[in-house]
Design a protein around this motif. Structure first.
Motif, short mmCIF file in Angstrom:
data_model
loop_
_atom_site.label_atom_id
_atom_site.label_comp_id
_atom_site.label_asym_id
_atom_site.label_seq_id
_atom_site.Cartn_x
_atom_site.Cartn_y
_atom_site.Cartn_z
N ASP A 293 0.83 -1.20 0.00
CA ASP A 293 0.00 0.00 0.00
C ASP A 293 0.87 1.26 0.00
O ASP A 293 1.58 1.52 0.97
CB ASP A 293 -0.91 0.04 1.24
N PRO A 294 0.83 2.08 -1.06
CA PRO A 294 1.54 3.36 -1.04
C PRO A 294 0.81 4.38 -0.16
O PRO A 294 -0.38 4.22 0.13
CB PRO A 294 1.53 3.80 -2.50
N ALA A 295 1.51 5.41 0.26
CA ALA A 295 0.92 6.42 1.15
C ALA A 295 -0.14 7.25 0.44
O ALA A 295 -1.18 7.57 1.02
CB ALA A 295 2.01 7.33 1.70
N GLU A 296 0.12 7.59 -0.81
CA GLU A 296 -0.78 8.52 -1.50
C GLU A 296 -0.82 8.21 -2.99
O GLU A 296 0.21 8.00 -3.62
CB GLU A 296 -0.28 9.96 -1.28
N LEU A 297 -2.02 8.15 -3.55
CA LEU A 297 -2.21 7.98 -4.99
C LEU A 297 -3.32 8.91 -5.45
O LEU A 297 -4.49 8.72 -5.10
CB LEU A 297 -2.59 6.52 -5.31
N VAL A 298 -2.94 9.93 -6.19
CA VAL A 298 -3.89 10.89 -6.73
C VAL A 298 -3.57 11.11 -8.19
O VAL A 298 -2.41 11.20 -8.58
CB VAL A 298 -3.83 12.24 -5.96
N ALA A 299 -4.60 11.18 -9.02
CA ALA A 299 -4.42 11.28 -10.46
C ALA A 299 -4.15 12.71 -10.92
O ALA A 299 -4.80 13.65 -10.46
CB ALA A 299 -5.67 10.76 -11.18
N ASP A 300 -3.22 12.85 -11.84
CA ASP A 300 -3.20 14.02 -12.72
C ASP A 300 -4.12 13.64 -13.87
O ASP A 300 -3.81 12.75 -14.66
CB ASP A 300 -1.77 14.27 -13.21
N ASN A 301 -5.30 14.26 -13.94
CA ASN A 301 -6.29 13.86 -14.94
C ASN A 301 -6.37 14.81 -16.12
O ASN A 301 -7.35 14.78 -16.87
CB ASN A 301 -7.67 13.69 -14.29
N ALA A 302 -5.35 15.62 -16.32
CA ALA A 302 -5.38 16.58 -17.42
C ALA A 302 -5.48 15.89 -18.78
O ALA A 302 -6.18 16.36 -19.68
CB ALA A 302 -4.13 17.47 -17.37
N ALA A 303 -4.80 14.74 -18.93
CA ALA A 303 -4.77 14.07 -20.23
C ALA A 303 -6.13 13.55 -20.64
O ALA A 303 -6.57 13.73 -21.78
CB ALA A 303 -3.75 12.93 -20.21
N ILE A 304 -6.85 12.91 -19.71
CA ILE A 304 -8.16 12.37 -20.08
C ILE A 304 -9.15 13.49 -20.39
O ILE A 304 -9.99 13.37 -21.29
CB ILE A 304 -8.70 11.42 -18.99
N LEU A 305 -9.03 14.61 -19.68
CA LEU A 305 -9.96 15.72 -19.91
C LEU A 305 -9.75 16.35 -21.28
O LEU A 305 -10.70 16.84 -21.89
CB LEU A 305 -9.80 16.77 -18.80
#
Length: 336
Positions: A293-305
């Motif tokens: 389990d990593p501490a933090e996983l948050v997406a940079d979602n600029a590409a999908i948008l």
């Protein structure tokens, strides 16, 4: 198929009797596509398959999949079937390389043999491992820290190589933490022994569990608990439909895209949201970290948008919890 759907044939959804797959089926049908579901029902439920879709009980690695592709004139595959529990992948890695990598290789081979031109793959943010920066972007290093993430990354590489060698384009969608349920109550997460936090929390809120375990309180985060980017399952399903439209429109292109909202919530923040929605605090049990389990996983979602015709419509943590809770109560009624 309606005029809005541009695919000349059916979409085959593997694992369409499962959690995310059943929502993708709904999104495809609602958009006017013709759908055939294949699922071996090891973890899925036949009642979760919308009756508007055809259903075949078969495993993705079975040679009969080619017959299904041929008989239903399949022109695109959305592949959800596989194993998804990170701690289990650490204790039983061969299961994950069999179910997620070897079985998918067989499915891709069937698709190539039958001339299927479009393939959408259910990948994961676990391909990044412990990211060097947050939010994490698609071209950041992929260094999985568990067999689950590695099994998915291997499939991404397979698809890249196959698309270079054969007339097939693909889209790998890397999910962050999927949660919630269909707002119309048509489907939701029904898996027994699920490990997703919001699912566990609403089970506790409805009395199905006595408490919620918090695994790790010493992460380098604001409150010491793990931070994740939670995406509503119906938004995720709609992203698949938009990705399919792009593959059909631009057959020479393939894509790999993060699926998330670009904002993280800690475990304790999620549990606080459940408490607010239910107006009843659930018991929390603080435990040690789990392997992988990593501490933090948050997406940079600029590409999908910017790449597909999609934008989140349900980016609200309490709304996600409310939909998950409504489904959990529906399951409780079903069990009576």
């Amino acid at each position: 198929m309606t005029q809005d759907a541009t695919l000349d044939g059916k979409v085959m959804v593997t694992g369409g009797a499962g959690y995310i797959g059943s929502h993708a089926v709904l999104a495809l049908l609602d958009a006017g596509y013709d759908v055939v579901v294949i699922d071996n029902l090891v973890t899925g439920f036949d009642w979760a398959v919308d009756p508007r879709a055809a259903f075949v009980n078969v495993a993705v690695e079975d040679a009969r999949v080619r017959d299904v592709i041929r008989e239903h004139k399949v022109r695109a595959i959305m592949h959800f079937a596989g194993s998804v529990v990170v701690p289990e992948s650490v204790s039983d890695p061969l299961k994950y390389y069999r179910n997620n990598t070897a079985a998918t290789r067989s499915l891709i081979e069937s698709a190539v043999a039958e001339g299927v031109p479009h393939f959408i793959f259910s990948s994961t943010a676990a391909t990044y491992g412990t990211p060097e920066r947050v939010p994490v972007a698609e071209d950041d290093p992929k260094v999985p820290i568990n067999p689950y993430g590695m099994s998915k990354l291997m499939t991404e590489h397979m698809l890249k190589d196959v698309s270079a060698a054969h007339p097939m384009n693909h889209c790998c969608l890397r999910y962050f933490n999927v949660a919630g349920a269909d707002p119309q109550g048509r489907s939701g997460q029904s898996t027994v022994g699920a490990t997703h936090l919001i699912k566990i929390a609403v089970e506790a809120a409805t009395g199905k569990r006595a408490a919620v375990s918090v695994y790790g309180t010493d992460f380098p985060t604001s409150d010491g608990t793990g931070v994740r980017d939670y995406i509503h399952v119906s938004d995720l399903a709609e992203a698949h439909v938009a990705a399919l439209a792009l593959l059909v429109e631009r057959p020479a292109e393939s894509h790999t895209l993060n699926c998330g909202y670009g904002r993280g919530f800690s475990v304790l923040e999620v549990l606080d949201a459940v408490d607010r929605v239910t107006n009843h605090p659930i018991e929390r049990r603080l435990e040690g970290r789990r392997a992988g389990d990593p501490a933090e996983l948050v997406a940079d979602n600029a590409a999908i948008l910017r790449t597909i015709d999609w934008a989140p419509r349900r980016d609200d943590l309490e709304g996600i919890v409310r939909d998950a809770l409504a489904w959990e109560r529906q399951l409780a009624e079903r069990a009576r």
